[in-house]
Design an enzyme around this catalytic site. Structure first.
Site, PDB file in Angstrom:
ATOM      1  N   SER A 123       0.808  -1.222   0.000  1.00 14.09           N
ATOM      2  CA  SER A 123       0.000   0.000   0.000  1.00 14.09           C
ATOM      3  C   SER A 123       0.840   1.271   0.000  1.00 14.09           C
ATOM      4  O   SER A 123       0.393   2.316  -0.475  1.00 14.09           O
ATOM      5  CB  SER A 123      -0.924   0.012   1.231  1.00 14.09           C
ATOM      6  OG  SER A 123      -0.174  -0.130   2.423  1.00 14.09           O
ATOM      7  N   GLY A 153      -2.119  -3.964   1.284  1.00 12.87           N
ATOM      8  CA  GLY A 153      -2.223  -5.241   1.997  1.00 12.87           C
ATOM      9  C   GLY A 153      -1.306  -6.330   1.490  1.00 12.87           C
ATOM     10  O   GLY A 153      -1.226  -7.405   2.094  1.00 12.87           O
ATOM     11  N   ASN A 184       4.052  -5.802   5.651  1.00 13.56           N
ATOM     12  CA  ASN A 184       2.832  -6.550   5.972  1.00 13.56           C
ATOM     13  C   ASN A 184       3.113  -7.995   6.377  1.00 13.56           C
ATOM     14  O   ASN A 184       2.199  -8.717   6.774  1.00 13.56           O
ATOM     15  CB  ASN A 184       1.868  -6.531   4.779  1.00 13.56           C
ATOM     16  CG  ASN A 184       1.287  -5.153   4.555  1.00 13.56           C
ATOM     17  OD1 ASN A 184       1.072  -4.396   5.486  1.00 13.56           O
ATOM     18  ND2 ASN A 184       1.039  -4.803   3.306  1.00 13.56           N
ATOM     19  N   ASP A 272      -0.652   7.687  10.098  1.00 14.67           N
ATOM     20  CA  ASP A 272      -0.979   6.405  10.739  1.00 14.67           C
ATOM     21  C   ASP A 272       0.277   5.644  11.148  1.00 14.67           C
ATOM     22  O   ASP A 272       0.205   4.453  11.476  1.00 14.67           O
ATOM     23  CB  ASP A 272      -1.834   5.544   9.811  1.00 14.67           C
ATOM     24  CG  ASP A 272      -1.119   5.206   8.497  1.00 14.67           C
ATOM     25  OD1 ASP A 272      -0.036   5.762   8.249  1.00 14.67           O
ATOM     26  OD2 ASP A 272      -1.647   4.378   7.733  1.00 14.67           O
ATOM     27  N   HIS A 275       2.056   4.904   6.548  1.00 10.01           N
ATOM     28  CA  HIS A 275       2.031   5.430   5.175  1.00 10.01           C
ATOM     29  C   HIS A 275       2.397   6.916   5.172  1.00 10.01           C
ATOM     30  O   HIS A 275       1.878   7.665   6.012  1.00 10.01           O
ATOM     31  CB  HIS A 275       0.640   5.275   4.563  1.00 10.01           C
ATOM     32  CG  HIS A 275       0.125   3.868   4.567  1.00 10.01           C
ATOM     33  ND1 HIS A 275      -0.586   3.334   5.617  1.00 10.01           N
ATOM     34  CD2 HIS A 275       0.212   2.881   3.627  1.00 10.01           C
ATOM     35  CE1 HIS A 275      -0.915   2.090   5.329  1.00 10.01           C
ATOM     36  NE2 HIS A 275      -0.439   1.778   4.144  1.00 10.01           N
TER      37      HIS A 275
END
Length: 298
Positions: A123, A153, A184, A272, A275
């Site tokens: 992502s 993801g 991830n 967050d 990102h």
């Protein structure tokens, strides 16, 4: 005659009045009858035989409200290292990305002779296409013909599916390939993630032997160096740098550019803590890409 009749009448009257004394017997006095009380045998009633009660018609089972899912997530099942490595190196597609892959394949087919740069990742790469990165994208990416195959993801196994199974890479011949994947896979052991990234580099190198490959260090994650996901990623970074030869495969590490001097990742940089999602964060990445894009993207 009259006297005779009168005498007879008087005599009869005297006899009638004293008749009870002539015999000398006392008049009979009957004792009152005393009847013994009747003793009735107790009545023995026959047992009542009740008719069987009618069963109420069975009610339809009330629909139970679905149980609420627990807010506490269960810990993932622990795999052996062998199984983890198999998981991270076995190509698999996310069904929810099928639409994106189809659109990217159509774009690649229509522009196969123009595409000079291929970007692989999750992502973080995907979000170059988000509105928050629009200004940075216009400055650093838009001047070049780029195919961005980053997918939200994605883990190493999904990138391997794109390389081996999607059919997209067969359509293009890029001169530059960027790879930034692995965050991830943080629930896998570092060794498994390292194995996945190693296979990605090898597969890209085999498909495009003449292309330049940029292998990026996984970006910092979490507020500080104590975040367990960042710790895992740092262990991965310490090993994947060894896959770079400085020639065809080049190591690019811009982790410190996102952090403060004491290793803090601020939300102004990554809201967050994962990102970049803004012009500032993507501009840092864009600046590192700029010299390579200028050299290989024309």
């Amino acid at each position: 005659m009259k006297h005779l009749n009168l005498f007879s009448m008087m005599l009869a009257a005297m006899v009638g009045v004293s008749g009870c004394c002539i015999t000398g017997d006392a008049p009979e006095t009957k004792a009152p009858e005393t009847k013994a009380p009747e003793t009735k045998a107790p009545e023995t009633k026959a047992p009542e035989t009740k008719a069987p009660a009618k069963k109420a018609p069975a009610r339809k089972a009330a629909k139970k409200a679905p149980a609420k899912k627990s807010a506490v997530k269960k810990a993932p099942k622990k795999l052996t290292l062998e199984k983890e490595i198999k998981q991270t190196t076995t190509p698999v597609q996310y069904k929810r990305h099928a639409k994106r892959h189809a659109a990217k394949k159509a774009f690649a087919e229509a522009n196969k002779d123009k595409i000079k740069i291929l970007m692989l990742g999750d992502s973080i790469t995907h979000q170059w296409e988000y509105p928050a990165a629009k200004a940075a994208k216009a400055k650093y990416l838009d001047p070049y013909s780029i195919l961005n195959l980053g997918c939200g993801g994605d883990r190493t196994q999904h990138t391997l599916w794109i390389i081996e199974k999607s059919g997209i890479l067969e359509l293009i011949k890029p001169q530059l390939v960027t790879i930034m994947i692995g965050t991830n896979n943080h629930r896998n052991s570092p060794e498994a993630t390292i194995a996945g990234i190693k296979l990605i580099v090898e597969k890209v190198r085999a498909r495009y032997p003449e292309a330049k490959i940029l292998l990026y260090a996984i970006f910092p994650r979490g507020a500080d160096n104590k975040d367990w996901r960042r710790i895992v990623n740092e262990k991965v970074n310490a090993e994947i740098v060894k896959f770079c030869d400085g020639d065809k495969v080049e190591w690019v590490d811009i982790r410190k550019n996102f952090l403060t001097a004491d290793g803090i990742l601020e939300k102004a940089m990554m809201p967050d803590l994962l990102h970049p999602r803004n012009v500032k964060g993507y501009s840092i990445w864009g600046e590192s890409l700029k010299p390579y894009f200028e050299k290989y993207g024309k």
